[in-house]
Design an enzyme around this catalytic site. Structure first.
Site, PDB file in Angstrom:
ATOM      1  N   GLY A  43       0.808  -1.212   0.000  1.00 34.72           N
ATOM      2  CA  GLY A  43       0.000   0.000   0.000  1.00 34.72           C
ATOM      3  C   GLY A  43       0.839   1.258   0.000  1.00 34.72           C
TER       4      GLY A  43
ATOM      5  N   GLY B 237      -0.302   4.424   0.208  1.00 32.32           N
ATOM      6  CA  GLY B 237      -1.121   5.557   0.660  1.00 32.32           C
ATOM      7  C   GLY B 237      -0.298   6.405   1.620  1.00 32.32           C
ATOM      8  N   PHE B 238      -0.987   7.209   2.443  1.00 33.89           N
ATOM      9  CA  PHE B 238      -0.273   8.089   3.374  1.00 33.89           C
ATOM     10  C   PHE B 238       0.636   7.301   4.308  1.00 33.89           C
ATOM     11  CE2 PHE B 238      -3.878  10.895   2.356  1.00 33.89           C
ATOM     12  CZ  PHE B 238      -3.184  12.041   2.043  1.00 33.89           C
TER      13      PHE B 238
ATOM     14  N   VAL C 149      -1.793  -7.518  -4.128  1.00 41.51           N
ATOM     15  CA  VAL C 149      -1.422  -8.636  -3.257  1.00 41.51           C
ATOM     16  C   VAL C 149      -2.661  -9.463  -2.969  1.00 41.51           C
ATOM     17  CG1 VAL C 149      -0.449  -9.283  -1.027  1.00 41.51           C
ATOM     18  CG2 VAL C 149       0.471  -7.331  -2.274  1.00 41.51           C
TER      19      VAL C 149
ATOM     20  N   GLU D 188     -18.208  18.347   1.502  1.00 39.87           N
ATOM     21  CA  GLU D 188     -17.345  19.067   0.551  1.00 39.87           C
ATOM     22  C   GLU D 188     -17.847  18.882  -0.881  1.00 39.87           C
ATOM     23  OE1 GLU D 188     -13.306  19.234   3.238  1.00 39.87           O
ATOM     24  OE2 GLU D 188     -13.338  17.756   1.643  1.00 39.87           O
TER      25      GLU D 188
ATOM     26  N   ASP E 121      -5.296   3.461   8.058  1.00 39.14           N
ATOM     27  CA  ASP E 121      -6.733   3.150   8.172  1.00 39.14           C
ATOM     28  C   ASP E 121      -7.019   1.682   8.475  1.00 39.14           C
ATOM     29  OD1 ASP E 121      -7.409   5.726   7.604  1.00 39.14           O
ATOM     30  OD2 ASP E 121      -8.390   5.311   5.683  1.00 39.14           O
TER      31      ASP E 121
ATOM     32  N   ALA F 245      -5.953  11.096   7.526  1.00 37.11           N
ATOM     33  CA  ALA F 245      -4.559  11.054   7.071  1.00 37.11           C
ATOM     34  C   ALA F 245      -3.531  11.117   8.212  1.00 37.11           C
ATOM     35  CB  ALA F 245      -4.321  12.195   6.087  1.00 37.11           C
ATOM     36  N   GLN F 246      -3.783  11.942   9.235  1.00 37.36           N
ATOM     37  CA  GLN F 246      -2.749  12.159  10.255  1.00 37.36           C
ATOM     38  C   GLN F 246      -2.302  10.894  11.002  1.00 37.36           C
ATOM     39  OE1 GLN F 246      -0.463  14.312  11.190  1.00 37.36           O
ATOM     40  NE2 GLN F 246      -1.006  15.535   9.415  1.00 37.36           N
TER      41      GLN F 246
HETATM   42  C1  FAD Z   1     -13.001  10.918  -0.575  1.00 39.58           C
HETATM   43  C2  FAD Z   1     -12.125  10.939   0.643  1.00 39.58           C
HETATM   44  C3  FAD Z   1     -11.851  12.141   1.278  1.00 39.58           C
HETATM   45  C4  FAD Z   1     -11.038  12.185   2.398  1.00 39.58           C
HETATM   46  N1  FAD Z   1     -10.779  13.389   2.992  1.00 39.58           N
HETATM   47  C5  FAD Z   1      -9.938  13.450   4.034  1.00 39.58           C
HETATM   48  C6  FAD Z   1      -9.586  14.701   4.618  1.00 39.58           C
HETATM   49  O1  FAD Z   1     -10.065  15.749   4.189  1.00 39.58           O
HETATM   50  N2  FAD Z   1      -8.702  14.693   5.652  1.00 39.58           N
HETATM   51  C7  FAD Z   1      -8.158  13.547   6.139  1.00 39.58           C
HETATM   52  O2  FAD Z   1      -7.334  13.596   7.043  1.00 39.58           O
HETATM   53  N3  FAD Z   1      -8.486  12.357   5.624  1.00 39.58           N
HETATM   54  C8  FAD Z   1      -9.355  12.281   4.586  1.00 39.58           C
HETATM   55  N4  FAD Z   1      -9.680  11.060   4.044  1.00 39.58           N
HETATM   56  C9  FAD Z   1      -9.138   9.843   4.675  1.00 39.58           C
HETATM   57  C10 FAD Z   1      -7.693   9.622   4.264  1.00 39.58           C
HETATM   58  O3  FAD Z   1      -7.565   9.729   2.869  1.00 39.58           O
HETATM   59  C11 FAD Z   1      -7.269   8.243   4.758  1.00 39.58           C
HETATM   60  O4  FAD Z   1      -7.389   8.234   6.156  1.00 39.58           O
HETATM   61  C12 FAD Z   1      -5.851   7.932   4.362  1.00 39.58           C
HETATM   62  O5  FAD Z   1      -5.728   7.889   2.957  1.00 39.58           O
HETATM   63  C13 FAD Z   1      -5.401   6.619   4.976  1.00 39.58           C
HETATM   64  O6  FAD Z   1      -4.123   6.307   4.529  1.00 39.58           O
HETATM   65  P1  FAD Z   1      -3.684   4.792   4.355  1.00 39.58           P
HETATM   66  O7  FAD Z   1      -2.247   4.844   3.911  1.00 39.58           O
HETATM   67  O8  FAD Z   1      -4.016   4.029   5.563  1.00 39.58           O
HETATM   68  O9  FAD Z   1      -4.595   4.212   3.190  1.00 39.58           O
HETATM   69  P2  FAD Z   1      -4.798   4.705   1.697  1.00 39.58           P
HETATM   70  O10 FAD Z   1      -4.361   6.111   1.519  1.00 39.58           O
HETATM   71  O11 FAD Z   1      -6.202   4.353   1.347  1.00 39.58           O
HETATM   72  O12 FAD Z   1      -3.802   3.780   0.853  1.00 39.58           O
HETATM   73  C14 FAD Z   1      -3.966   2.407   0.724  1.00 39.58           C
HETATM   74  C15 FAD Z   1      -3.181   1.950  -0.497  1.00 39.58           C
HETATM   75  O13 FAD Z   1      -3.143   0.534  -0.499  1.00 39.58           O
HETATM   76  C16 FAD Z   1      -3.325   0.051  -1.820  1.00 39.58           C
HETATM   77  N5  FAD Z   1      -3.859  -1.321  -1.721  1.00 39.58           N
HETATM   78  C17 FAD Z   1      -4.953  -1.730  -1.052  1.00 39.58           C
HETATM   79  N6  FAD Z   1      -5.086  -3.067  -1.134  1.00 39.58           N
HETATM   80  C18 FAD Z   1      -4.060  -3.506  -1.878  1.00 39.58           C
HETATM   81  C19 FAD Z   1      -3.643  -4.802  -2.327  1.00 39.58           C
HETATM   82  N7  FAD Z   1      -4.310  -5.913  -1.983  1.00 39.58           N
HETATM   83  N8  FAD Z   1      -2.541  -4.895  -3.096  1.00 39.58           N
HETATM   84  C20 FAD Z   1      -1.840  -3.780  -3.450  1.00 39.58           C
HETATM   85  N9  FAD Z   1      -2.187  -2.540  -3.043  1.00 39.58           N
HETATM   86  C21 FAD Z   1      -3.267  -2.402  -2.259  1.00 39.58           C
HETATM   87  C22 FAD Z   1      -4.284   1.057  -2.423  1.00 39.58           C
HETATM   88  O14 FAD Z   1      -4.195   1.056  -3.833  1.00 39.58           O
HETATM   89  C23 FAD Z   1      -3.818   2.367  -1.806  1.00 39.58           C
HETATM   90  O15 FAD Z   1      -2.860   3.008  -2.610  1.00 39.58           O
HETATM   91  C24 FAD Z   1     -10.495  10.991   2.917  1.00 39.58           C
HETATM   92  C25 FAD Z   1     -10.769   9.776   2.284  1.00 39.58           C
HETATM   93  C26 FAD Z   1     -11.574   9.744   1.152  1.00 39.58           C
HETATM   94  C27 FAD Z   1     -11.861   8.443   0.465  1.00 39.58           C
END
Ligand code: FAD
Length: 423
Positions: free
Chosen positions: A15, A17-18, A83, A174, A305, A322-323
């Site tokens: 993953g 993401g953040f 994965v 939003e 998350d 995100a934080q």
């Molecule tokens: C529309 C929307 C608006 C948001 N607005 C806000 C905001 O204003 N402020 C805020 O703080 N938070 C906001 N959030 C929440 C924030 O985006 C998440 O809390 C944050 O992205 C979590 O980060 P993460 O790294 O845990 O997961 P994510 O950022 O979701 O990243 C997960 C990654 O894992 C990858 N992945 C998943 N499963 C697999 C797999 N099996 N194999 C390979 N790759 C995989 C995905 O492709 C993705 O790139 C928002 C979320 C959404 C959907």
């Protein structure tokens, strides 16, 4: 997978993401091999997805290539893959491009849209969790404007111009504000053959107020801002059925809409293979201790998350924003280095920096620990924080340019149906 064997221990991060990118950055050029895997070749800045959906920004300004993030990390590798399974006994993961061994595995897979088991809503509504989905919404909104312009009957035109957003958390609020701006500023100029008062934006929320995770002060202000923009807010309202045109709510009322955007919640996106006790089933999140170590496994961690860490201050886990993901990614990076050096690990303590949401031009609400405010200053803070949080200098410049252009011209310039959406 063509990853070289070295003397360094291998950390596999699922993953980008953040959480995942902050972990990868912390481990950059250290005595550890990093393999970052993601099903997309880019990082998505999810907080601004709604601006892609509502034609405010092009998608490439909120996405960033994962290979570019690690291009200067000499001991890091990226592979584009989904994965499929973890085999903890063999310390292996199975992907669609092969099998990979790990010394430490980090699950940073985030969440997916939660339809609460309603297959009909899943099949007919529009989720907004990824760039392609945001582009689908953009196309559908613009296609519906075009169809409304040539509709034969008032009923048909109304169904095309009725936009229903389910869930009045920050995402729903939003998006509702941004679509209202399309109605107020773009429709009268671009679609002179349509009457803007025929367009309705309905925001449905199951709780008794909008922005339930924020303070009452923020909710009241946001609701007023939404109403000033012409959004119809329906609290204590659940969608029961949606067949693609008719929306039925818990009160039994039925409205017609060709566009139902589902922003009502998320659930974890775990990967199969771990023991049942590793997962908190209700939330679909991995059960982690204060070091983000998954229950029952020494060498498997979960961050962001997908991780649920029960603490005194957060008995149901940290908010899925995100934080916590960023902070957990950074700390786990330090802790993995400590592990390889046989030093004790540091526990995670969340530094809550507050929350915010924007409702449109000059309108936002901010909740800080000791101070809550709304209006122009809040909007300015919202813009600054989001701009600075974007990944990549180019993206910041492009977004700043677009925001300035849109602000000065009362415009949303990305009104393009590049890839038509077929229902
Ligand atoms: C529309 C929307 C608006 C948001 N607005 C806000 C905001 O204003 N402020 C805020 O703080 N938070 C906001 N959030 C929440 C924030 O985006 C998440 O809390 C944050 O992205 C979590 O980060 P993460 O790294 O845990 O997961 P994510 O950022 O979701 O990243 C997960 C990654 O894992 C990858 N992945 C998943 N499963 C697999 C797999 N099996 N194999 C390979 N790759 C995989 C995905 O492709 C993705 O790139 C928002 C979320 C959404 C959907």
């Amino acid at each position: 997978m063509n990853i070289p064997q070295t003397n360094f221990q291998r950390v596999v991060i699922i993953g980008g993401g953040f959480a995942g990118i902050n972990l990868a950055k912390t481990l950059a050029n250290k005595t550890i091999q990093v393999v970052l895997l993601d099903q997309h070749n880019y990082h998505t800045f999810q907080p601004l997805l709604y601006q892609v959906s509502s034609s405010g920004l092009e998608p490439d300004s909120i996405a960033y290539p994962l290979r570019k993030i690690i291009k200067k990390h000499k001991t890091s590798f990226f592979r584009l893959t989904e994965v499929q399974e973890i085999i903890p006994d063999k310390k292996e993961i199975i992907t669609d491009i092969g099998i990979l061994k790990y010394d430490y595995l980090v699950l940073a897979t985030g969440t997916k849209t939660n339809f609460f088991g309603n297959e009909e809503i899943k099949n007919n509504s529009m989720p907004m969790k990824s760039v392609p989905q945001a582009l689908n919404i953009r196309s559908l909104i613009l296609q519906n404007f075009e169809k409304a312009a040539v509709a034969d009957s008032i009923e048909e035109r109304e169904a095309y111009l009725n936009f229903v957003i389910v869930g009045a958390g920050p995402t729903g609020v939003e998006l509702a504000g941004a679509i209202a701006e399309l109605k107020n500023y773009v429709l009268p100029r671009d679609y002179r053959d349509l009457n803007p008062s025929d367009m309705n934006i309905h925001l449905l929320e199951g709780a008794s107020r909008v922005l339930p995770p924020m303070s009452e002060h923020a909710s009241l202000k946001a609701e007023k801002f939404l109403k000033d923009l012409g959004v119809q807010v329906h609290c204590n309202t659940f969608v029961k059925t949606y067949d693609g045109t008719n929306v039925t709510t818990n009160s039994g009322s039925v409205m017609q809409s060709e566009t139902l955007i589902w922003a009502a919640g998320v659930t974890g996106a775990p990967v199969k293979g771990l023991k049942a006790e590793a997962l908190i089933e209700k939330a679909n999140r991995y059960n982690v201790d204060q070091y983000n170590q998954v229950k029952g496994y020494d060498s498997i961690f979960a961050i962001g998350d997908i991780a649920l860490m029960e603490t005194e201050a957060f008995p149901k886990g940290h908010p899925q924003v995100a934080q916590p993901a960023i902070q957990q990614g950074k700390l786990l990076g330090e802790n993995l280095l400590r592990l390889t050096q046989k030093k004790p690990l540091k526990p995670f303590v969340y530094n809550d920096k507050g929350s915010m949401a924007t409702i449109g031009r000059n309108k936002a609400v901010v909740d800080l620990k000791h101070y809550k405010f709304g209006g122009f200053f809040a909007w300015f803070i919202w813009m600054f924080v989001h701009l600075m949080s974007l990944v990549g200098f180019r993206n910041r410049v492009v977004v700043l340019f677009n925001w300035t252009y849109n602000y000065v011209n009362f415009d949303k310039a990305a009104r393009l149906i590049i890839r038509p959406f077929k229902k």
